[in-house]
Enzyme design. Structure first.
Site, PDB file in Angstrom:
ATOM      1  N   ASP A   7     -20.416 -39.650   3.876  1.00  0.00           N
ATOM      2  CA  ASP A   7     -21.370 -40.489   3.132  1.00  0.00           C
ATOM      3  C   ASP A   7     -20.682 -41.885   2.830  1.00  0.00           C
ATOM      4  OD1 ASP A   7     -20.037 -39.124   1.415  1.00  0.00           O
ATOM      5  OD2 ASP A   7     -21.424 -39.018  -0.232  1.00  0.00           O
ATOM      6  N   ASP A  10     -22.772 -32.262   3.206  1.00  0.00           N
ATOM      7  CA  ASP A  10     -23.432 -32.905   1.922  1.00  0.00           C
ATOM      8  C   ASP A  10     -24.075 -34.205   2.215  1.00  0.00           C
ATOM      9  OD1 ASP A  10     -20.412 -34.260   0.152  1.00  0.00           O
ATOM     10  OD2 ASP A  10     -21.237 -34.327   2.279  1.00  0.00           O
ATOM     11  N   ARG A  18     -15.830 -30.049  -1.670  1.00  0.00           N
ATOM     12  CA  ARG A  18     -15.594 -31.225  -2.587  1.00  0.00           C
ATOM     13  C   ARG A  18     -16.614 -31.121  -3.612  1.00  0.00           C
ATOM     14  NH1 ARG A  18     -16.217 -37.484  -0.473  1.00  0.00           N
ATOM     15  NH2 ARG A  18     -18.273 -36.609   0.516  1.00  0.00           N
ATOM     16  N   GLY A  72     -12.861 -37.059   5.749  1.00  0.00           N
ATOM     17  CA  GLY A  72     -12.027 -35.935   6.409  1.00  0.00           C
ATOM     18  C   GLY A  72     -12.643 -35.523   7.765  1.00  0.00           C
ATOM     19  N   THR A 115     -18.946 -33.945   8.526  1.00  0.00           N
ATOM     20  CA  THR A 115     -18.136 -33.599   7.440  1.00  0.00           C
ATOM     21  C   THR A 115     -18.554 -31.898   7.236  1.00  0.00           C
ATOM     22  OG1 THR A 115     -17.773 -33.572   5.030  1.00  0.00           O
ATOM     23  CG2 THR A 115     -19.948 -34.305   5.712  1.00  0.00           C
ATOM     24  N   ARG A 165      -7.933 -43.250   5.296  1.00  0.00           N
ATOM     25  CA  ARG A 165      -8.699 -43.767   4.267  1.00  0.00           C
ATOM     26  C   ARG A 165      -8.087 -45.051   4.074  1.00  0.00           C
ATOM     27  NH1 ARG A 165     -11.095 -39.233   2.955  1.00  0.00           N
ATOM     28  NH2 ARG A 165     -10.040 -37.390   2.447  1.00  0.00           N
ATOM     29  N   ASP A 194     -18.465 -30.586   4.716  1.00  0.00           N
ATOM     30  CA  ASP A 194     -19.057 -30.188   3.337  1.00  0.00           C
ATOM     31  C   ASP A 194     -20.512 -30.003   3.528  1.00  0.00           C
ATOM     32  OD1 ASP A 194     -16.677 -32.608   1.689  1.00  0.00           O
ATOM     33  OD2 ASP A 194     -16.395 -30.604   2.250  1.00  0.00           O
TER      34      ASP A 194
HETATM   35  O1  F6P Z   1     -14.497 -33.779   2.528  1.00  0.00           O
HETATM   36  C1  F6P Z   1     -13.995 -32.793   3.514  1.00  0.00           C
HETATM   37  C2  F6P Z   1     -12.884 -32.145   2.312  1.00  0.00           C
HETATM   38  O2  F6P Z   1     -11.999 -31.241   3.153  1.00  0.00           O
HETATM   39  C3  F6P Z   1     -13.221 -31.685   1.181  1.00  0.00           C
HETATM   40  O3  F6P Z   1     -14.022 -30.244   1.291  1.00  0.00           O
HETATM   41  C4  F6P Z   1     -12.150 -31.642   0.503  1.00  0.00           C
HETATM   42  O4  F6P Z   1     -12.241 -31.612  -0.752  1.00  0.00           O
HETATM   43  C5  F6P Z   1     -11.414 -32.846   0.943  1.00  0.00           C
HETATM   44  O5  F6P Z   1     -12.010 -33.367   2.099  1.00  0.00           O
HETATM   45  C6  F6P Z   1      -9.783 -32.728   0.953  1.00  0.00           C
HETATM   46  O6  F6P Z   1      -9.315 -34.111   1.110  1.00  0.00           O
HETATM   47  P1  F6P Z   1      -7.953 -34.303   1.927  1.00  0.00           P
HETATM   48  O7  F6P Z   1      -7.900 -33.975   3.487  1.00  0.00           O
HETATM   49  O8  F6P Z   1      -7.905 -35.774   1.705  1.00  0.00           O
HETATM   50  O9  F6P Z   1      -6.920 -33.433   0.958  1.00  0.00           O
END
Ligand code: F6P
Length: 332
Positions: free
Chosen positions: A103, A129, A171, A11, A125, A72, A127
């Site tokens: 990670d 995390d 997440r 992300g 990120t 991805r 998050d």
């Molecule tokens: O990991 C970053 C994040 O924004 C998370 O907080 C969220 O759940 C996820 O990515 C959303 O993923 P996507 O952008 O693929 O919808």
């Protein structure tokens, strides 16, 4: 070492461009060539390589997102994909790789390290995390974005004397919710790391009303779910289901806001730009010194390198003091 490469993965996060800039400018300072890999591991496999020069990263330090884009890649999970990635790096004369991401991206980096490509991970990120760093790039900006949203919701919640349930990203972690909940003065913060008791939540809301509170704001991390203390198994619990429960139990007008992907954008804060600049520069120096298989992190005020296999065997804990403090300060 003559040439390195850099990619962004996972992300996107505000500050990634500042990190890319630091990598390219530091490499230029040490007369190293730099290859930018577009679209993360997908571009690594499909040879989407561009040359980057110090001028390539002019005027990006303040921009959200990533100029190298991110994607991805299921192909990279295959041995064939990994072999193609290594072949492309070697064909381009790349001897070291900086991976800016989370990670999952670092796990991909460990596979390249095993194949002999020196890899340094830069934690990025929203998050926050990733262990072995106090902050990941993007987290501070996102917390500020959420606090700004809470401020706006607070206005209308007060005007209409309503209960607001606000869902934030993260997440499976509650770091964003905890920091933004404390900074935003939320009455309650629900995080995956603490079992949520919806009946206790309702008691707090009613108690606040009896104290004369004009509204209540409940911050819910998107990872909250599972069995609540009410005994209702709300496997797919979301802010909407929590909002319905609060309205049903308390009778108060309740509204729900899911902040979504606005949390991923925006101009990076000064703190994120500084963290990104320090970590990006240190990553290049470690590669130049012949190191690989590490991530860099900011610990207190120092930059610290940790072996990736150590970092990825840990889980970053949330600071439950924030959870306790937020509830104390909002309970009066
Ligand atoms: O990991 C970053 C994040 O924004 C998370 O907080 C969220 O759940 C996820 O990515 C959303 O993923 P996507 O952008 O693929 O919808």
């Amino acid at each position: 070492m003559d040439k390195i490469a850099v990619l962004t993965s996972g992300g996107d996060a505000p500050g990634m461009n500042a990190a890319i800039r630091a990598v390219v400018r530091t490499a230029g300072f040490y007369q190293l060539g730099v290859i930018g890999i577009m679209r993360g591991f997908h571009g690594l496999i499909h040879d989407e390589f561009i040359e980057l020069h110090p001028r390539s990263v002019a005027d990006v330090i303040h921009r959200g997102g990533t100029i190298l884009k991110s994607a991805r890649s299921t192909e990279f999970l295959t041995p064939e994909g990994q072999a193609q990635a290594v072949k492309n790096l070697r064909n381009a004369g790349v001897e070291g790789l900086v991976i800016i991401g989370g990670d999952g991206s670092f796990r991909g980096g460990m596979r390249l390290q095993s194949a002999g490509i020196n890899v340094i991970g830069v934690p990025a990120t929203i998050d926050n995390d990733i262990p072995c760093t106090d902050y990941s790039i993007g987290f501070d900006t996102t917390v500020n974005t959420v606090v700004e949203a809470i401020n706006k919701i607070r206005d209308t919640a007060t005007s209409h004397e309503r209960i607001y349930v606000v869902e934030v990203m993260g997440r499976h972690s509650g770091h964003i919710a905890l920091y933004a909940g404390l900074a935003g003065g939320a009455e309650t913060v629900l995080v995956p790391e603490v079992d949520a008791d919806l009946d206790d939540l309702c008691r707090r809301i009613v108690g606040g009303y009896e104290l004369g509170k004009a509204h209540s704001i409940v911050i819910v991390a998107e990872g909250v779910g599972g069995d609540f203390q009410t005994g209702r198994n709300m496997e797919e619990s979301s802010a909407f289901q929590i909002g319905d429960y609060v309205k049903e139990k308390t009778g108060f007008e309740t509204r729900v806001t899911v902040l979504g992907h606005i949390q991923r954008g925006g101009n990076p804060s000064a703190q994120d730009r500084i963290i990104a600049s320090r970590l990006g520069a240190r990553a290049v120096e470690l590669l130049k010194e012949g190191h690989g298989g590490h991530m860099v992190g900011v610990v207190h005020t120092d930059i610290k390198a940790t072996p990736l296999e150590d970092a990825l065997n840990q889980q970053k804990q949330v600071d439950l003091e924030f959870h306790r403090l937020a509830h104390i300060l909002a309970s009066q």
